[in-house]
Design an enzyme around this catalytic site. Structure first.
Site, mmCIF file in Angstrom:
data_model
loop_
_atom_site.group_PDB
_atom_site.id
_atom_site.type_symbol
_atom_site.label_atom_id
_atom_site.label_comp_id
_atom_site.label_asym_id
_atom_site.label_seq_id
_atom_site.Cartn_x
_atom_site.Cartn_y
_atom_site.Cartn_z
ATOM 1 N N HIS A 1 -14.976 -36.579 -16.841
ATOM 2 C CA HIS A 1 -14.474 -37.217 -18.064
ATOM 3 C C HIS A 1 -14.351 -36.206 -19.190
ATOM 4 O O HIS A 1 -14.444 -36.566 -20.359
ATOM 5 C CB HIS A 1 -15.392 -38.380 -18.450
ATOM 6 N N CYS B 1 -43.837 -23.699 -43.874
ATOM 7 C CA CYS B 1 -44.483 -22.476 -44.349
ATOM 8 C C CYS B 1 -45.945 -22.579 -43.945
ATOM 9 O O CYS B 1 -46.408 -23.629 -43.526
ATOM 10 C CB CYS B 1 -44.403 -22.381 -45.863
ATOM 11 N N LYS C 1 -42.308 -23.691 -36.016
ATOM 12 C CA LYS C 1 -42.969 -24.608 -35.079
ATOM 13 C C LYS C 1 -43.022 -26.034 -35.627
ATOM 14 O O LYS C 1 -42.667 -26.973 -34.937
ATOM 15 C CB LYS C 1 -44.392 -24.092 -34.809
ATOM 16 N N GLU D 1 -33.420 -30.816 -22.052
ATOM 17 C CA GLU D 1 -34.574 -30.012 -22.477
ATOM 18 C C GLU D 1 -34.387 -28.548 -22.058
ATOM 19 O O GLU D 1 -34.709 -27.630 -22.812
ATOM 20 C CB GLU D 1 -35.868 -30.618 -21.895
ATOM 21 N N ARG E 1 -45.470 -20.841 -37.939
ATOM 22 C CA ARG E 1 -44.952 -21.911 -38.800
ATOM 23 C C ARG E 1 -43.647 -21.507 -39.482
ATOM 24 O O ARG E 1 -43.077 -22.269 -40.245
ATOM 25 C CB ARG E 1 -45.982 -22.283 -39.865
ATOM 26 N N LYS F 1 -34.243 -25.161 -24.476
ATOM 27 C CA LYS F 1 -35.049 -23.949 -24.270
ATOM 28 C C LYS F 1 -34.141 -22.719 -24.212
ATOM 29 O O LYS F 1 -34.445 -21.682 -24.774
ATOM 30 C CB LYS F 1 -35.895 -24.022 -22.987
ATOM 31 N N ASN G 1 -46.633 -25.348 -49.425
ATOM 32 C CA ASN G 1 -45.799 -25.707 -48.267
ATOM 33 C C ASN G 1 -45.321 -27.132 -48.487
ATOM 34 O O ASN G 1 -46.135 -28.016 -48.766
ATOM 35 C CB ASN G 1 -46.632 -25.640 -46.979
ATOM 36 N N GLY G 2 -44.020 -27.349 -48.388
ATOM 37 C CA GLY G 2 -43.473 -28.685 -48.587
ATOM 38 C C GLY G 2 -42.212 -28.605 -49.417
ATOM 39 O O GLY G 2 -41.662 -27.516 -49.629
ATOM 40 N N GLU H 1 -32.861 -22.014 -27.909
ATOM 41 C CA GLU H 1 -33.789 -21.516 -28.922
ATOM 42 C C GLU H 1 -34.513 -20.245 -28.478
ATOM 43 O O GLU H 1 -34.718 -19.354 -29.289
ATOM 44 C CB GLU H 1 -34.789 -22.592 -29.367
ATOM 45 N N TRP I 1 -40.877 -19.995 -44.950
ATOM 46 C CA TRP I 1 -39.637 -20.341 -44.253
ATOM 47 C C TRP I 1 -38.784 -21.002 -45.326
ATOM 48 O O TRP I 1 -39.101 -22.092 -45.797
ATOM 49 C CB TRP I 1 -39.924 -21.300 -43.102
HETATM 50 O O1 M6R Z 1 -44.211 -31.223 -33.400
HETATM 51 P P1 M6R Z 1 -43.065 -32.038 -32.868
HETATM 52 O O2 M6R Z 1 -43.202 -32.369 -31.439
HETATM 53 O O3 M6R Z 1 -42.812 -33.278 -33.705
HETATM 54 O O4 M6R Z 1 -41.800 -31.105 -33.036
HETATM 55 C C1 M6R Z 1 -40.512 -31.586 -32.794
HETATM 56 C C2 M6R Z 1 -39.504 -30.449 -32.677
HETATM 57 O O5 M6R Z 1 -39.431 -29.745 -33.871
HETATM 58 C C3 M6R Z 1 -39.849 -29.492 -31.547
HETATM 59 O O6 M6R Z 1 -39.966 -30.140 -30.326
HETATM 60 C C4 M6R Z 1 -38.766 -28.397 -31.420
HETATM 61 O O7 M6R Z 1 -37.577 -28.960 -30.982
HETATM 62 C C5 M6R Z 1 -39.287 -27.314 -30.476
HETATM 63 N N1 M6R Z 1 -39.135 -26.011 -31.074
HETATM 64 C C6 M6R Z 1 -38.575 -27.298 -29.163
HETATM 65 O O8 M6R Z 1 -39.050 -26.297 -28.322
#
Ligand code: M6R
Length: 594
Positions: free
Chosen positions: A496, A2, A589, A473, A27, A477, A100-101, A480, A74
């Site tokens: 396999h 949050c 994020k 990776e 966030r 992308k 937040n937490g 998400e 969130w």
């Molecule tokens: O801030 P961080 O690098 O620790 O975040 C880790 C993941 O939450 C972050 O990489 C997430 O997978 C991204 N949204 C990927 O694009």
């Protein structure tokens, strides 16, 4: 997950809080709210409407008052509705808090408070906070003492901002969740993160763990927690002036932060090569003595760890293993004495990573963090911090921080095995290759590819060795940002199992370098024989490529340029499919909860 923010100053609080919420939206957002104090009165507004709509409504009210709090939520406890949105208030409505937490003892506290006669109106753990303070006031404590008692009562993580209707002040407290205070001229901007106030000030005060603070018209004060006489003392920590190079938050002329951040990668990389982070040399000393090295990270940062497993420490003969932060607990008992943990995290606030690091420290490991936020919780826990220096990354999808992480690992590798002298050279090649891949012509070509893939139900991605990391990776992308089902396979694993999924027209994206071309060509023929459409990313086109994106080899750094077309592709597909590339559904994020 949050965002909390506050304002105390000379100007109307509401417009400033609303702007700040917009900048914290990355966030996570499913509801929002604010409170503004005015002459003992309280204007509390909460909503599940989109932030822009909420903003228009609140601005039209012209709320008077120069002190207030706001929150973007969130959901963790309770559905996303207006009652669960913050700020939460005490029974009498005079004490309001944003949080937040996650409070691990939230249920227990709620039960006790209900027995003491408190009425709850939400399902959140956060609502216990104003009630706890109210209870202490009922028991005769002062407001300062009631707030300073919170660290003894709360178990879990929190960044809390709290106000009392009759007190011209904001109370602030944090544990394992980020909270900083922007300092202007006689005005203060406490918030989860620097971007929320950056256009207004570049002076920031960092808050340490469990340090109850109160901000009023005379400044920032620490509340004495352990003195029976109570009282306050001025916070003697001077504000840090933020580096102008990393403070740009504007989207410039770009439609989205994600695109801006993708296109910044040639410069973020160049900056790292030209002025390598100073702590690299110190890191070498720690790593050379290490019995083993664990690279720990989550999401994209974990993919950077996997890259590290291939590319880093090999020349120096080091024992390196990548671990997903959330899985580390299952491997922690294998940590040998003398192990060093290298924790990768863009935000430095990812709860799983912080948790893993804490457990490694409990077993005696030294910790080096590689992060984009030098004052983050992770950085503060570490023995050494290597800054990524990518500048603020505001789109939820990690882009430039990923390539910076790969670059830092290669720079570190160069420190450990300077005789190899290949890493820095390969980073320069990677920079040049990125420039080609982000040219107007290359982007137009990728946009074409996006139209082909946007209509497919799923996409497969393949690579071998470090190129498998790129496939992983890229799949993340595509999931998400573009909202596509995307699955990555090791190139050699195809026979396999995965081949069973290939049917007529199935798109397969293949990543390879010069050395791996022959084997990739064979795999591509086998796929095509079963109806697949092969898309390729590499220096040279395969004979069987349906569509090819040229990404020049850059030696060990080849995965850096090779991810760029897939970042761009995900961005373009998101737009075609009507998704907001900056704010993927259900994601935030910084994942600050476990
Ligand atoms: O801030 P961080 O690098 O620790 O975040 C880790 C993941 O939450 C972050 O990489 C997430 O997978 C991204 N949204 C990927 O694009």
């Amino acid at each position: 997950m949050c965002g909390v923010t506050g304002y105390l100053g000379q100007r109307a609080a509401a417009p400033i809080l609303l702007d700040s919420l917009k900048r914290l939206e990355y966030r996570g957002y499913d509801s929002c709210g604010l409170v503004v104090l005015n002459d003992g009165g309280v204007a509390l507004r909460r909503s599940v409407e989109p932030l822009d709509r909420f903003r228009t409504v609140i601005l039209s009210e012209n709320l008077p008052g120069t002190v207030g709090l706001a929150h973007t939520r969130w959901a963790t406890h309770g559905v996303a509705d207006a009652l669960n949105a913050h700020p939460h208030s005490s029974c009498d409505g005079t004490i309001l808090a944003v949080h937040n937490g996650v409070l691990e003892n939230g249920d227990e506290l709620r039960a006790t408070l209900i027995r003491q006669g408190h009425r709850f109106t939400s399902d959140t753990d956060s609502e216990t906070i104003p009630h706890l303070v109210e209870q202490s006031l009922r028991e005769g404590q002062t407001m300062d003492a009631a707030f300073a008692a919170l660290p003894r009562r709360l178990v879990g993580s929190y960044a809390v901002l709290l106000v009392h209707a009759k007190t011209d002040a904001i109370y602030a407290l944090r544990r394992d969740s980020p909270l900083v205070i922007g300092v202007g001229d006689n005005e203060y901007f406490p918030a989860s993160d620097i971007p929320s106030f950056l256009p207004l000030t570049s002076r920031v005060v960092y808050i340490t763990q469990d340090e109850p603070l109160v901000i009023d018209r005379t400044g920032i004060h620490r509340i004495r927690q352990h003195s029976p006489a109570g009282g306050r003392e001025p916070l003697d920590r001077l504000p840090v002036i933020l580096d102008q190079n990393v403070t740009s938050l504007s989207k410039d002329s770009f439609e989205h932060y994600m695109l801006k951040e993708i296109l910044e990668q040639a410069s973020t990389l160049e900056r790292l090569i030209e002025v390598p982070p100073e702590p690299l040399a110190k890191a070498r000393a720690l790593l050379q003595k290490a019995s083993s090295i664990k690279l720990i990270g989550a999401g994209t940062s974990y993919h950077a760890c996997l890259f590290g497993e291939h590319a880093f420490g090999v020349g120096a003969g080091l024992d390196v293993e990548a671990c997903v932060s959330s899985e580390f607990e299952f491997r922690a008992s294998l940590l040998r004495p003398g192990a060093v943990v290298v924790a990768l995290s863009q935000s430095g606030e990812t709860a799983d990573t912080i948790h893993a690091v804490r457990s490694a420290q409990g077993r005696g490991a030294k910790v080096i963090s590689v992060t984009n936020s030098e004052m983050s919780t992770l950085a503060q826990m570490s023995d050494l911090v290597i800054p990524l220096r990518s500048g603020p990354e505001l789109a939820v999808a990690a882009t430039k921080s990923y390539t910076s992480q790969l670059a830092v690992l290669l720079l570190l590798d160069q420190e450990l095995a300077p005789w190899a002298v290949t890493d820095v050279r390969s980073l320069w090649k990677a920079r040049d290759s990125i420039l080609n891949l982000t040219s107007t012509a290359a982007r137009a070509h990728i946009a074409e590819l996006a139209h082909e893939l946007a209509v497919r139900p799923e996409v497969f991605l393949m690579g071998r060795g470090p190129h498998y990391v790129t496939a992983l990776e890229a799949a993340l992308k595509l999931k998400e940002v573009a909202g596509l089902r995307a699955e990555a396979f090791h190139g050699g694993e195809m026979k396999h199992g995965p081949l069973a999924l290939i049917e007529e027209g199935a798109p397969v994206v293949m990543f390879y370098d010069r050395a791996g071309m022959t084997r990739t060509e064979i795999a591509a023929s086998e796929l095509i024989a079963r109806g697949a459409l092969v898309f390729t990313v590499g220096e040279q086109r395969l004979r069987s490529s349906h569509l090819h994106v040229r990404a020049d080899d850059a030696g060990k750094a080849t995965p850096i340029p090779q991810i760029i077309p897939l970042q761009l592709l995900s961005y373009e597909i998101a737009k075609i499919r009507g998704r907001d590339p900056d704010h993927p559904r259900n994601l935030a994020k910084s994942v600050t909860v476990i």
